[in-house]
Design a protein around this motif. Structure first.
Motif, PDB file in Angstrom:
ATOM      1  N   ASN A  53       3.018   9.185  -3.505  1.00  0.00           N
ATOM      2  CA  ASN A  53       5.284   8.260  -2.944  1.00  0.00           C
ATOM      3  C   ASN A  53       5.188   8.626  -4.502  1.00  0.00           C
ATOM      4  O   ASN A  53       6.358   8.288  -4.562  1.00  0.00           O
ATOM      5  CB  ASN A  53       4.838   7.177  -2.650  1.00  0.00           C
ATOM      6  CG  ASN A  53       4.806   7.112  -1.333  1.00  0.00           C
ATOM      7  OD1 ASN A  53       4.518   8.792  -0.067  1.00  0.00           O
ATOM      8  ND2 ASN A  53       4.035   6.821  -0.652  1.00  0.00           N
ATOM      9  N   ARG A  54       4.344   8.817  -5.551  1.00  0.00           N
ATOM     10  CA  ARG A  54       5.008   8.466  -7.052  1.00  0.00           C
ATOM     11  C   ARG A  54       6.263   9.021  -7.283  1.00  0.00           C
ATOM     12  O   ARG A  54       6.893   8.476  -7.757  1.00  0.00           O
ATOM     13  CB  ARG A  54       3.754   8.595  -8.476  1.00  0.00           C
ATOM     14  CG  ARG A  54       3.810   8.209  -9.574  1.00  0.00           C
ATOM     15  CD  ARG A  54       2.875   8.200 -10.515  1.00  0.00           C
ATOM     16  NE  ARG A  54       1.794   7.362  -9.805  1.00  0.00           N
ATOM     17  CZ  ARG A  54       0.547   7.050 -10.541  1.00  0.00           C
ATOM     18  NH1 ARG A  54       0.787   8.026 -11.360  1.00  0.00           N
ATOM     19  NH2 ARG A  54       0.405   6.569 -10.237  1.00  0.00           N
ATOM     20  N   ALA A 114      14.753   5.841  -8.598  1.00  0.00           N
ATOM     21  CA  ALA A 114      14.593   5.143  -9.493  1.00  0.00           C
ATOM     22  C   ALA A 114      15.255   5.438 -10.955  1.00  0.00           C
ATOM     23  O   ALA A 114      15.923   4.560 -11.197  1.00  0.00           O
ATOM     24  CB  ALA A 114      13.115   4.849 -10.726  1.00  0.00           C
ATOM     25  N   HIS A 115      15.375   7.359 -10.941  1.00  0.00           N
ATOM     26  CA  HIS A 115      16.329   7.642 -12.216  1.00  0.00           C
ATOM     27  C   HIS A 115      17.636   7.997 -11.286  1.00  0.00           C
ATOM     28  O   HIS A 115      18.380   8.648 -11.934  1.00  0.00           O
ATOM     29  CB  HIS A 115      15.360   8.721 -12.830  1.00  0.00           C
ATOM     30  CG  HIS A 115      14.715   8.214 -13.520  1.00  0.00           C
ATOM     31  ND1 HIS A 115      13.093   8.010 -13.154  1.00  0.00           N
ATOM     32  CD2 HIS A 115      14.776   7.888 -14.758  1.00  0.00           C
ATOM     33  CE1 HIS A 115      12.590   7.864 -14.627  1.00  0.00           C
ATOM     34  NE2 HIS A 115      13.000   7.624 -15.085  1.00  0.00           N
ATOM     35  N   ALA A 116      17.352   8.018  -9.699  1.00  0.00           N
ATOM     36  CA  ALA A 116      18.993   8.802  -9.899  1.00  0.00           C
ATOM     37  C   ALA A 116      19.796   8.281 -10.044  1.00  0.00           C
ATOM     38  O   ALA A 116      20.862   8.882  -9.916  1.00  0.00           O
ATOM     39  CB  ALA A 116      18.862   8.309  -7.785  1.00  0.00           C
ATOM     40  N   PRO A 117      20.042   6.918  -9.841  1.00  0.00           N
ATOM     41  CA  PRO A 117      21.526   6.273 -10.592  1.00  0.00           C
ATOM     42  C   PRO A 117      21.750   6.577 -11.736  1.00  0.00           C
ATOM     43  O   PRO A 117      23.281   6.818 -12.519  1.00  0.00           O
ATOM     44  CB  PRO A 117      21.463   4.973 -10.781  1.00  0.00           C
ATOM     45  CG  PRO A 117      20.590   4.725  -9.711  1.00  0.00           C
ATOM     46  CD  PRO A 117      19.504   5.357  -9.773  1.00  0.00           C
ATOM     47  N   ALA A 139       1.155  -1.421  -0.149  1.00  0.00           N
ATOM     48  CA  ALA A 139       0.454  -0.410   0.243  1.00  0.00           C
ATOM     49  C   ALA A 139       1.161   1.309  -0.475  1.00  0.00           C
ATOM     50  O   ALA A 139       0.789   2.633  -0.697  1.00  0.00           O
ATOM     51  CB  ALA A 139      -0.569  -0.150   1.357  1.00  0.00           C
ATOM     52  N   TYR A 140       2.199   1.005   0.503  1.00  0.00           N
ATOM     53  CA  TYR A 140       2.342   2.442   1.012  1.00  0.00           C
ATOM     54  C   TYR A 140       3.323   2.834  -0.786  1.00  0.00           C
ATOM     55  O   TYR A 140       3.945   3.802  -1.340  1.00  0.00           O
ATOM     56  CB  TYR A 140       4.179   2.470   2.010  1.00  0.00           C
ATOM     57  CG  TYR A 140       4.934   3.669   2.035  1.00  0.00           C
ATOM     58  CD1 TYR A 140       5.050   4.518   2.892  1.00  0.00           C
ATOM     59  CD2 TYR A 140       6.082   3.492   1.401  1.00  0.00           C
ATOM     60  CE1 TYR A 140       5.651   6.047   2.969  1.00  0.00           C
ATOM     61  CE2 TYR A 140       6.951   4.048   1.397  1.00  0.00           C
ATOM     62  CZ  TYR A 140       6.607   5.240   2.144  1.00  0.00           C
ATOM     63  OH  TYR A 140       7.489   6.006   1.460  1.00  0.00           O
ATOM     64  N   ALA A 141       3.913   1.296  -0.877  1.00  0.00           N
ATOM     65  CA  ALA A 141       4.838   1.418  -2.420  1.00  0.00           C
ATOM     66  C   ALA A 141       3.434   2.186  -3.766  1.00  0.00           C
ATOM     67  O   ALA A 141       4.148   2.446  -4.417  1.00  0.00           O
ATOM     68  CB  ALA A 141       5.022  -0.169  -3.103  1.00  0.00           C
ATOM     69  N   LEU A 142       2.234   1.749  -3.629  1.00  0.00           N
ATOM     70  CA  LEU A 142       1.805   1.836  -4.858  1.00  0.00           C
ATOM     71  C   LEU A 142      -0.026   3.901  -4.383  1.00  0.00           C
ATOM     72  O   LEU A 142       0.110   3.841  -5.307  1.00  0.00           O
ATOM     73  CB  LEU A 142       0.634   1.481  -4.617  1.00  0.00           C
ATOM     74  CG  LEU A 142       1.467   0.052  -5.198  1.00  0.00           C
ATOM     75  CD1 LEU A 142       0.046  -1.706  -5.582  1.00  0.00           C
ATOM     76  CD2 LEU A 142       2.136  -0.084  -6.668  1.00  0.00           C
ATOM     77  N   TRP A 143       1.080   4.184  -2.988  1.00  0.00           N
ATOM     78  CA  TRP A 143       0.044   5.136  -2.745  1.00  0.00           C
ATOM     79  C   TRP A 143       0.052   6.363  -3.456  1.00  0.00           C
ATOM     80  O   TRP A 143       1.688   6.124  -4.310  1.00  0.00           O
ATOM     81  CB  TRP A 143       0.445   5.814  -0.961  1.00  0.00           C
ATOM     82  CG  TRP A 143      -0.821   6.576  -0.972  1.00  0.00           C
ATOM     83  CD1 TRP A 143      -0.746   7.975  -0.401  1.00  0.00           C
ATOM     84  CD2 TRP A 143      -1.989   6.007   0.093  1.00  0.00           C
ATOM     85  NE1 TRP A 143      -1.688   7.704   0.251  1.00  0.00           N
ATOM     86  CE2 TRP A 143      -2.216   7.055   0.774  1.00  0.00           C
ATOM     87  CE3 TRP A 143      -2.404   4.530  -0.091  1.00  0.00           C
ATOM     88  CZ2 TRP A 143      -3.289   7.193   0.854  1.00  0.00           C
ATOM     89  CZ3 TRP A 143      -3.853   4.323   0.836  1.00  0.00           C
ATOM     90  CH2 TRP A 143      -4.024   5.758   1.515  1.00  0.00           C
TER      91      TRP A 143
END
Length: 54
Positions: free
Chosen positions: A34-35, A42-45, A27-31
């Protein structure tokens, strides 16, 4: 409390605890709010590095 009772208690309540923890993590990851945070992570590297392309 016997060993069998203790293992039964740990297995049933442990399964419940792990199920609830997993549901909260999903639920936290898909809230929706938080997108942006996860997109930046995800784009930091790809964004870290020298500006001259080396």
């Amino acid at each position: 409390m016997s060993y069998e009772q203790a293992t039964h208690f740990a297995q049933t309540w442990g399964l419940g605890l792990l199920t609830v923890s997993f549901a909260l993590a999903v639920a936290y990851a898909l809230w929706p709010s938080n997108r942006d945070k996860f997109n930046r992570a995800a784009h930091a590297p790809l964004n870290d590095g020298d500006d001259d392309g080396r």
